[in-house]
Design a protein around this motif. Structure first.
Motif, PDB file in Angstrom:
ATOM      1  N   PRO A 182       0.812  -1.215   0.000  1.00  0.00           N
ATOM      2  CA  PRO A 182       0.000   0.000   0.000  1.00  0.00           C
ATOM      3  C   PRO A 182       0.845   1.266   0.000  1.00  0.00           C
ATOM      4  O   PRO A 182       1.971   1.294   0.500  1.00  0.00           O
ATOM      5  N   GLY A 183       0.282   2.308  -0.575  1.00  0.00           N
ATOM      6  CA  GLY A 183       0.880   3.628  -0.531  1.00  0.00           C
ATOM      7  C   GLY A 183      -0.226   4.665  -0.542  1.00  0.00           C
ATOM      8  O   GLY A 183      -1.331   4.410  -1.022  1.00  0.00           O
ATOM      9  N   GLY A 207       3.502   0.617  -3.488  1.00  0.00           N
ATOM     10  CA  GLY A 207       4.878   0.242  -3.249  1.00  0.00           C
ATOM     11  C   GLY A 207       5.023  -1.197  -3.730  1.00  0.00           C
ATOM     12  O   GLY A 207       4.069  -1.812  -4.223  1.00  0.00           O
ATOM     13  N   TRP A 208       6.226  -1.756  -3.545  1.00  0.00           N
ATOM     14  CA  TRP A 208       6.471  -3.118  -4.006  1.00  0.00           C
ATOM     15  C   TRP A 208       7.358  -3.866  -3.030  1.00  0.00           C
ATOM     16  O   TRP A 208       8.294  -3.302  -2.458  1.00  0.00           O
ATOM     17  N   VAL A 236       1.619   6.559   6.347  1.00  0.00           N
ATOM     18  CA  VAL A 236       0.255   6.371   6.829  1.00  0.00           C
ATOM     19  C   VAL A 236       0.135   5.012   7.521  1.00  0.00           C
ATOM     20  O   VAL A 236       1.053   4.180   7.474  1.00  0.00           O
ATOM     21  N   ASP A 237      -0.994   4.767   8.159  1.00  0.00           N
ATOM     22  CA  ASP A 237      -1.181   3.532   8.922  1.00  0.00           C
ATOM     23  C   ASP A 237      -1.007   2.283   8.057  1.00  0.00           C
ATOM     24  O   ASP A 237      -0.451   1.281   8.513  1.00  0.00           O
ATOM     25  N   GLU A 238      -1.492   2.335   6.808  1.00  0.00           N
ATOM     26  CA  GLU A 238      -1.385   1.152   5.940  1.00  0.00           C
ATOM     27  C   GLU A 238       0.069   0.771   5.695  1.00  0.00           C
ATOM     28  O   GLU A 238       0.405  -0.411   5.602  1.00  0.00           O
ATOM     29  N   PRO A 243       5.033  -4.516   8.231  1.00  0.00           N
ATOM     30  CA  PRO A 243       5.711  -5.585   8.981  1.00  0.00           C
ATOM     31  C   PRO A 243       4.753  -6.635   9.525  1.00  0.00           C
ATOM     32  O   PRO A 243       5.114  -7.818   9.615  1.00  0.00           O
ATOM     33  N   GLN A 244       3.515  -6.237   9.880  1.00  0.00           N
ATOM     34  CA  GLN A 244       2.545  -7.223  10.371  1.00  0.00           C
ATOM     35  C   GLN A 244       2.007  -8.091   9.240  1.00  0.00           C
ATOM     36  O   GLN A 244       1.683  -9.263   9.442  1.00  0.00           O
TER      37      GLN A 244
END
Length: 339
Positions: A182-183, A207-208, A236-238, A243-244
Motif C-alpha cells: 500500500p501507498g 509500493g512493491w 500512513v497507517d497502511e 511488517p505485520q
C-alpha cells in the motif's frame, strides 16, 4: 489471495526498450561512476541497482534488467503533476532515454509525470512488460493504437511471479516475486477547498516487495534477497502495517522515495505534502527495519523540499547511519542474491 499472475522474461531477447532501430541502442548500461556495497557484509555480490535519478533505477540479475519508474527529463524540462500544477526538473538523468540499454520489464509505482514522463510514454516499446497499479494499467491500455499491450496490474498484497527463461533441464530457475504494497500519495484527511481538484487528480500509488530467488521443479519459490520499494507515499497507517502483513519477511534493502514533495508548489499559500520528508523516512526505517536503506527521489524537482542533507542529518541524529547507503546519479549498489 487470488492466484498469482505470471510473466516469463527471456535474457536473450535483444530488442531495445524504445521504439527505433536496434543498432542505435547499446546492449549494456553505462559503467557506474562508483560502486557501493553493504556497509559491513560485502562480498560475492551478483546483482546490482544503478541509480538513474528521481525514482528511476535499473536492477540487474541473472541476465535480466528491471527498470523502476522511468523518468528521463532533463534540467529545465517541465512535468505535469495535476490540474494547473507542474514542476521543472533541476537535474539530468545518469543516462539518456535514447541511450538506454536493453530493458526486460518496467516496475511502475503510479501513473504520474515524474515517474512516467511524456517522452518515456511516447518512446517505450509498446510490448515492453509493465507491472503497475490498476489505475495505471487502465490509462496505459486505453490509448487506441498507441496502447501498451503487456501491462500487468497488482493491487496491494497481490503477487506476481516472474520467471527468467533458462535451460529446460534446470532443477531450479531464477525467478522474481513481485507483491504490491500500500501507498498513500495524498494525506488521508479532508483536503482544503482550494486543493480538492488536485487531490482527486493525484493517481493511486503502490509500493512493491520485490524478491529475487529461485523456483524449484515443484513450484516452490525460495527468496534469496528482498527489496521493499516504498513508492510515492506518506507514512500512513497502511504502510506502518507492512511488517505485520509480512511477519516472516526479512527486508534486505529499502528504496525510500523521499523529498517531502509539496503541491501545488512550495511557495503556494495552501500546500500539501505528498511524499515522505526526512523525518518520516527515518521513522519508516525504524518501522520496516531493513538491513540497508537507499534514499532516492529527493532533489530532482522544484517541488521536492526535504533535501538529502535533511535526511542525512535525521539519520545521524537517530544513530542509524550504519544502515544507509547514499547513491549519486550514475552510481550503483551491488548486493548478493542467495540461492
Amino acid at each position: 489471495m487470488a492466484s498469482p499472475k505470471h510473466l516469463v522474461l527471456d535474457p536473450n531477447d535483444t530488442r531495445p526498450p524504445t521504439i527505433g532501430h536496434p543498432s542505435a541502442f547499446p546492449s549494456e548500461r553505462p559503467n557506474a561512476k562508483a560502486t557501493k556495497t553493504h556497509p559491513s557484509k560485502a562480498g560475492n555480490e551478483n546483482a546490482s541497482i544503478y541509480f538513474v535519478g528521481t525514482a528511476t533505477t535499473i536492477m540487474e540479475w541473472e541476465g535480466i534488467r528491471i527498470m523502476t519508474d522511468p523518468n528521463f527529463l532533463h534540467n529545465g524540462d517541465h512535468v505535469h503533476l495535476g490540474p494547473g500544477v507542474g514542476s521543472v526538473r533541476r537535474t539530468n538523468p545518469a543516462v539518456d532515454l535514447d541511450k538506454l540499454p536493453r530493458i526486460d520489464a518496467v516496475l511502475l509505482s503510479h501513473y504520474h509525470g515524474d515517474h512516467f514522463d511524456q517522452k518515456v510514454e511516447a518512446s517505450l516499446r509498446r510490448d515492453l512488460p509493465i507491472i503497475t497499479t490498476p489505475h495505471a494499467r487502465s490509462a496505459l491500455t486505453s490509448k487506441g493504437p498507441e496502447s501498451f499491450t503487456a501491462v500487468y496490474d497488482l493491487a496491494p498484497f497481490q503477487e506476481m511471479n516472474v520467471d527468467i527463461k533458462g535451460d529446460a533441464d534446470m532443477r531450479k530457475r531464477p525467478s522474481l516475486r513481485v507483491t504490491g504494497t500500500p501507498g498513500k500519495h495524498v494525506p488521508p484527511t479532508k483536503p482544503p477547498d482550494e486543493l480538492k481538484e488536485l487531490f482527486h487528480a493525484v493517481p493511486p500509488t503502490n509500493g512493491w516487495m520485490l524478491e529475487f530467488g529461485y523456483t524449484t521443479d515443484n513450484g516452490t519459490f525460495a527468496s534469496g534477497y528482498c527489496i521493499y520499494i516504498t513508492g510515492d507515499t506518506l507514512l500512513v497507517d497502511e504502510v506502518k502495517e507492512i511488517p505485520q502483513r509480512f511477519p516472516d519477511k526479512h527486508i534486505d534493502l529499502m528504496l525510500a522515495h523521499l523529498g517531502g514533495t509539496t503541491l501545488p508548489s512550495p511557495s503556494a499559500p495552501v500546500t500539501v505534502m505528498v511524499t515522505m520528508d526526512a523525518k518520516q523516512g527515518v521513522e519508516l526505517m525504524r518501522c520496516i527495519r531493513p538491513d540497508v536503506t537507499l534514499p532516492i527521489h529527493n532533489d530532482d524537482y522544484e517541488v521536492f523540499v526535504s533535501s538529502l542533507e535533511d535526511f542525512r542529518n535525521e539519520v545521524e541524529q537517530a544513530g542509524l547511519q550504519g544502515g544507509v547507503v547514499y547513491l549519486d546519479r550514475g552510481e550503483e549498489y551491488r548486493f548478493r542474491v542467495k540461492g
